[in-house]
Design a protein around this motif. Structure first.
Motif, PDB file in Angstrom:
ATOM      1  N   UNK A  13       0.844  -1.201   0.000  1.00  0.00           N
ATOM      2  CA  UNK A  13       0.000   0.000   0.000  1.00  0.00           C
ATOM      3  C   UNK A  13       0.878   1.249   0.000  1.00  0.00           C
ATOM      4  N   UNK A  14       1.905   1.259   0.830  1.00  0.00           N
ATOM      5  CA  UNK A  14       2.806   2.417   0.881  1.00  0.00           C
ATOM      6  C   UNK A  14       3.420   2.649  -0.501  1.00  0.00           C
ATOM      7  N   UNK A  19       2.696   6.796  -5.520  1.00  0.00           N
ATOM      8  CA  UNK A  19       2.371   7.163  -6.904  1.00  0.00           C
ATOM      9  C   UNK A  19       1.215   8.163  -6.965  1.00  0.00           C
ATOM     10  N   UNK A  20       0.742   8.609  -5.799  1.00  0.00           N
ATOM     11  CA  UNK A  20      -0.360   9.571  -5.734  1.00  0.00           C
ATOM     12  C   UNK A  20       0.217  10.960  -5.462  1.00  0.00           C
ATOM     13  N   UNK A  29       2.108  11.978  -1.955  1.00  0.00           N
ATOM     14  CA  UNK A  29       1.423  12.225  -0.681  1.00  0.00           C
ATOM     15  C   UNK A  29       2.059  11.484   0.488  1.00  0.00           C
ATOM     16  N   UNK A  30       2.703  10.339   0.232  1.00  0.00           N
ATOM     17  CA  UNK A  30       3.367   9.607   1.309  1.00  0.00           C
ATOM     18  C   UNK A  30       4.528  10.436   1.857  1.00  0.00           C
ATOM     19  N   UNK A  31       5.394  10.915   0.963  1.00  0.00           N
ATOM     20  CA  UNK A  31       6.555  11.685   1.391  1.00  0.00           C
ATOM     21  C   UNK A  31       6.185  13.077   1.897  1.00  0.00           C
ATOM     22  N   UNK A  99      11.258  14.770   0.515  1.00  0.00           N
ATOM     23  CA  UNK A  99      10.285  15.788   0.117  1.00  0.00           C
ATOM     24  C   UNK A  99      10.802  17.186   0.441  1.00  0.00           C
ATOM     25  N   UNK A 100      11.407  17.327   1.607  1.00  0.00           N
ATOM     26  CA  UNK A 100      11.932  18.637   2.003  1.00  0.00           C
ATOM     27  C   UNK A 100      12.995  19.100   1.007  1.00  0.00           C
TER      28      UNK A 100
END
Length: 106
Positions: A13-14, A19-20, A29-31, A99-100
């Motif tokens: 799932x992660x 990929x979203x 969105x995860x990161x 992400x940062x």
């Protein structure tokens, strides 16, 4: 379903959540830290708690549907419920280091 099977499903799932994307932000969105909880239940159903970077996100419906569809596509998942939550409020500290860096916060 064993705990090991649940853990494997959660890992898959992660991977699909990575990929979203919010169409306005070039990081998944995860990161971004927008996923607060993933719970894989005994029957293979999944509950996801997520938030947005801003409560008035114009792409909210699109992103929620993308999350639900992609989670349901994971092998071993028999259905998904995506809950939109705003507690705790999202802030930049929830982003991964990746992400940062991508967004120039480091």
């Amino acid at each position: 379903m064993t705990q090991e099977e649940k853990t494997q499903i959660e890992s898959r799932i992660v991977e699909v959540l990575k990929t979203v994307y919010d169409p306005e932000i070039p990081v998944d969105i995860w990161n971004l830290g927008m996923i607060y909880r993933i719970e894989v239940k005994e029957d293979g159903s999944v509950e996801v708690d997520m938030t947005f970077t801003a409560p008035s996100c114009p792409a909210a419906d699109f992103i929620l549907e993308d999350v639900r569809t992609k989670v349901e596509s994971v092998e071993g998942v028999n259905g998904a419920t995506v809950n939109l939550v705003f507690e705790p409020a999202w802030d930049q500290s929830m982003m991964s280091e990746e992400a940062r860096a991508e967004l120039g916060f480091d």
